[in-house]
Design an enzyme around this catalytic site. Structure first.
Site, PDB file in Angstrom:
ATOM      1  N   GLY A  56       0.810  -1.222   0.000  1.00 16.15           N
ATOM      2  CA  GLY A  56       0.000   0.000   0.000  1.00 16.15           C
ATOM      3  C   GLY A  56       0.840   1.266   0.000  1.00 16.15           C
ATOM      4  O   GLY A  56       2.072   1.220   0.075  1.00 16.15           O
ATOM      5  N   TYR A 156     -14.987  13.413  28.981  1.00 10.77           N
ATOM      6  CA  TYR A 156     -14.792  12.660  27.727  1.00 10.77           C
ATOM      7  C   TYR A 156     -16.115  12.507  26.980  1.00 10.77           C
ATOM      8  O   TYR A 156     -16.193  12.752  25.769  1.00 10.77           O
ATOM      9  CB  TYR A 156     -14.197  11.294  28.067  1.00 10.77           C
ATOM     10  CG  TYR A 156     -13.980  10.386  26.881  1.00 10.77           C
ATOM     11  CD1 TYR A 156     -12.954  10.615  25.970  1.00 10.77           C
ATOM     12  CD2 TYR A 156     -14.805   9.273  26.682  1.00 10.77           C
ATOM     13  CE1 TYR A 156     -12.751   9.763  24.893  1.00 10.77           C
ATOM     14  CE2 TYR A 156     -14.609   8.417  25.601  1.00 10.77           C
ATOM     15  CZ  TYR A 156     -13.582   8.670  24.716  1.00 10.77           C
ATOM     16  OH  TYR A 156     -13.380   7.828  23.636  1.00 10.77           O
TER      17      TYR A 156
HETATM   18  P1  NAP Z   1      -5.152   5.340  21.359  1.00  8.48           P
HETATM   19  O1  NAP Z   1      -4.789   3.905  21.191  1.00  8.48           O
HETATM   20  O2  NAP Z   1      -4.884   6.019  22.659  1.00  8.48           O
HETATM   21  O3  NAP Z   1      -4.447   6.194  20.171  1.00  8.48           O
HETATM   22  C1  NAP Z   1      -4.620   7.563  20.118  1.00  8.48           C
HETATM   23  C2  NAP Z   1      -4.050   8.120  18.838  1.00  8.48           C
HETATM   24  O4  NAP Z   1      -4.335   9.544  18.793  1.00  8.48           O
HETATM   25  C3  NAP Z   1      -2.538   7.996  18.730  1.00  8.48           C
HETATM   26  O5  NAP Z   1      -2.198   7.775  17.377  1.00  8.48           O
HETATM   27  C4  NAP Z   1      -2.036   9.380  19.193  1.00  8.48           C
HETATM   28  O6  NAP Z   1      -0.762   9.735  18.655  1.00  8.48           O
HETATM   29  C5  NAP Z   1      -3.117  10.268  18.615  1.00  8.48           C
HETATM   30  N1  NAP Z   1      -3.233  11.581  19.258  1.00  8.48           N
HETATM   31  C6  NAP Z   1      -3.525  11.866  20.560  1.00  8.48           C
HETATM   32  N2  NAP Z   1      -3.522  13.210  20.764  1.00  8.48           N
HETATM   33  C7  NAP Z   1      -3.230  13.779  19.557  1.00  8.48           C
HETATM   34  C8  NAP Z   1      -3.072  15.111  19.107  1.00  8.48           C
HETATM   35  N3  NAP Z   1      -3.233  16.157  19.937  1.00  8.48           N
HETATM   36  N4  NAP Z   1      -2.762  15.321  17.802  1.00  8.48           N
HETATM   37  C9  NAP Z   1      -2.593  14.286  16.938  1.00  8.48           C
HETATM   38  N5  NAP Z   1      -2.726  13.000  17.309  1.00  8.48           N
HETATM   39  C10 NAP Z   1      -3.034  12.752  18.600  1.00  8.48           C
HETATM   40  O7  NAP Z   1      -6.716   5.566  21.074  1.00  8.48           O
HETATM   41  P2  NAP Z   1      -7.819   4.547  20.483  1.00  8.48           P
HETATM   42  O8  NAP Z   1      -8.332   3.714  21.579  1.00  8.48           O
HETATM   43  O9  NAP Z   1      -7.321   3.921  19.241  1.00  8.48           O
HETATM   44  O10 NAP Z   1      -8.996   5.588  20.134  1.00  8.48           O
HETATM   45  C11 NAP Z   1      -9.086   6.226  18.872  1.00  8.48           C
HETATM   46  C12 NAP Z   1     -10.337   7.085  18.843  1.00  8.48           C
HETATM   47  O11 NAP Z   1     -11.493   6.273  19.078  1.00  8.48           O
HETATM   48  C13 NAP Z   1     -10.348   8.168  19.935  1.00  8.48           C
HETATM   49  O12 NAP Z   1     -10.956   9.336  19.429  1.00  8.48           O
HETATM   50  C14 NAP Z   1     -11.217   7.545  21.015  1.00  8.48           C
HETATM   51  O13 NAP Z   1     -11.829   8.531  21.813  1.00  8.48           O
HETATM   52  C15 NAP Z   1     -12.224   6.758  20.184  1.00  8.48           C
HETATM   53  N6  NAP Z   1     -12.837   5.650  20.908  1.00  8.48           N
HETATM   54  C16 NAP Z   1     -12.076   4.635  21.420  1.00  8.48           C
HETATM   55  C17 NAP Z   1     -12.706   3.576  22.094  1.00  8.48           C
HETATM   56  C18 NAP Z   1     -11.952   2.399  22.667  1.00  8.48           C
HETATM   57  O14 NAP Z   1     -12.575   1.555  23.321  1.00  8.48           O
HETATM   58  N7  NAP Z   1     -10.662   2.280  22.445  1.00  8.48           N
HETATM   59  C19 NAP Z   1     -14.085   3.587  22.259  1.00  8.48           C
HETATM   60  C20 NAP Z   1     -14.819   4.636  21.732  1.00  8.48           C
HETATM   61  C21 NAP Z   1     -14.181   5.643  21.060  1.00  8.48           C
HETATM   62  P3  NAP Z   1       0.602   9.536  19.554  1.00  8.48           P
HETATM   63  O15 NAP Z   1       0.745   8.075  19.777  1.00  8.48           O
HETATM   64  O16 NAP Z   1       1.681  10.117  18.695  1.00  8.48           O
HETATM   65  O17 NAP Z   1       0.367  10.289  20.824  1.00  8.48           O
END
Ligand code: NAP
Length: 248
Positions: A56, A156
């Site tokens: 990709g 949140y």
């Molecule tokens: P995660 O594993 O904590 O990953 C977060 C990602 O966001 C990382 O790539 C991080 O980059 C990036 N990030 C954080 N702050 C940032 C900023 N200010 N600018 C640019 N990038 C930033 O999160 P996840 O669980 O995959 O969740 C992804 C999304 O889904 C979020 O919006 C979360 O609220 C939503 N969500 C998650 C769940 C769940 O159960 N996991 C459920 C509902 C919704 P770095 O690593 O470089 O910091």
């Protein structure tokens, strides 16, 4: 079905967790994916390498979504370099869980700056390009707790609910310009964000999930892929819930 060949996508927070699965899925479907990250360069590099190894197209781009000047500069650079911008997935998000009485002002500010303002700045910069192209897809990552609420997640869940209002308004403002704007609202998904939850909290969440298991990032990515595709051209302003029945 769901062929993204020739399209350019930006996935904010595309380096880890759900964002990584989204980046890989969009790239597998033919898009050139710009994998955004905030600070963890190694994770972003690993995601890009995985995409390249699978044949990709992708590159990594650091910017903080809460900084409007940085967002605009990054999105303009991508447009200039790759010639178009078809898909924006606003996935970057943080959670600073706390009962209301313990919430500190800086936690509210940081959460809203990333989760809400970040999505606004990205949509604003992308919309200028998509309007001129007369086509585009914007997908916001909200959460089941935006609609169900959850003790300990007042800030949140408020930030994630704001994304639904933002989406519905942008959908109405830009439908006539060929740009659709939708939400994917995940339930409990196994990522770094949820790995710190206590076993007790995880047990409680599972008890409320009819599917009886946590979700996988790939299951969220599949919903994003659909909304990003040509096949979803008449879907806008909608919330697609992917939560194992946790909120129906
Ligand atoms: P995660 O594993 O904590 O990953 C977060 C990602 O966001 C990382 O790539 C991080 O980059 C990036 N990030 C954080 N702050 C940032 C900023 N200010 N600018 C640019 N990038 C930033 O999160 P996840 O669980 O995959 O969740 C992804 C999304 O889904 C979020 O919006 C979360 O609220 C939503 N969500 C998650 C769940 C769940 O159960 N996991 C459920 C509902 C919704 P770095 O690593 O470089 O910091």
């Amino acid at each position: 079905m769901f062929d993204l060949t020739g399209k350019v996508a930006i996935v904010t927070g595309g380096s880890r967790g759900i964002g990584r699965a989204v980046s890989e899925t969009l790239a597998r479907s033919g898009a050139h994916v710009v994998v955004n990250y905030a600070g963890n360069e190694a994770a972003a590099r690993e995601t890009v390498e995985k995409i390249h190894a699978a044949g990709g197209k992708a590159d990594a781009k650091q910017f903080d979504v809460s900084d409007p000047a940085a967002v605009d500069a990054a999105i303009s650079e991508v447009h200039k370099r790759l010639g178009r911008l078809d898909i924006l997935v606003s996935n970057a998000g943080i959670a600073m869980d706390q009962l209301l009485l313990r919430v500190k002002p800086e936690e509210v500010e940081r959460t809203f700056a990333t989760n809400v303002s970040g999505a606004i700045w990205c949509a604003k910069s992308a919309m200028r390009i998509m309007m001129r192209q007369k086509t585009g897809r914007i997908i916001h990552l909200s959460s089941v707790v935006a609609e169900s609420g959850n003790p300990g997640q007042a800030v949140y869940s408020a930030s994630k609910a704001a994304l639904i209002g933002l989406t519905k308004t942008l959908a109405r403002e830009y439908a006539s310009r060929g740009v659709t704007v939708n939400v994917v609202a995940p339930g409990f998904i196994e990522t770094d964000m949820t790995s710190s939850l206590s076993d007790e909290a995880k047990k409680m969440i599972l008890a409320q999930t009819p599917a009886g298991r946590v979700g996988r990032p790939e299951e969220i990515a599949a919903a994003v892929l659909y909304l990003a595709s040509d096949e979803a051209s008449y879907v806008t302003g909608q919330v697609l819930r992917v939560n194992g029945g946790m909120y129906v």
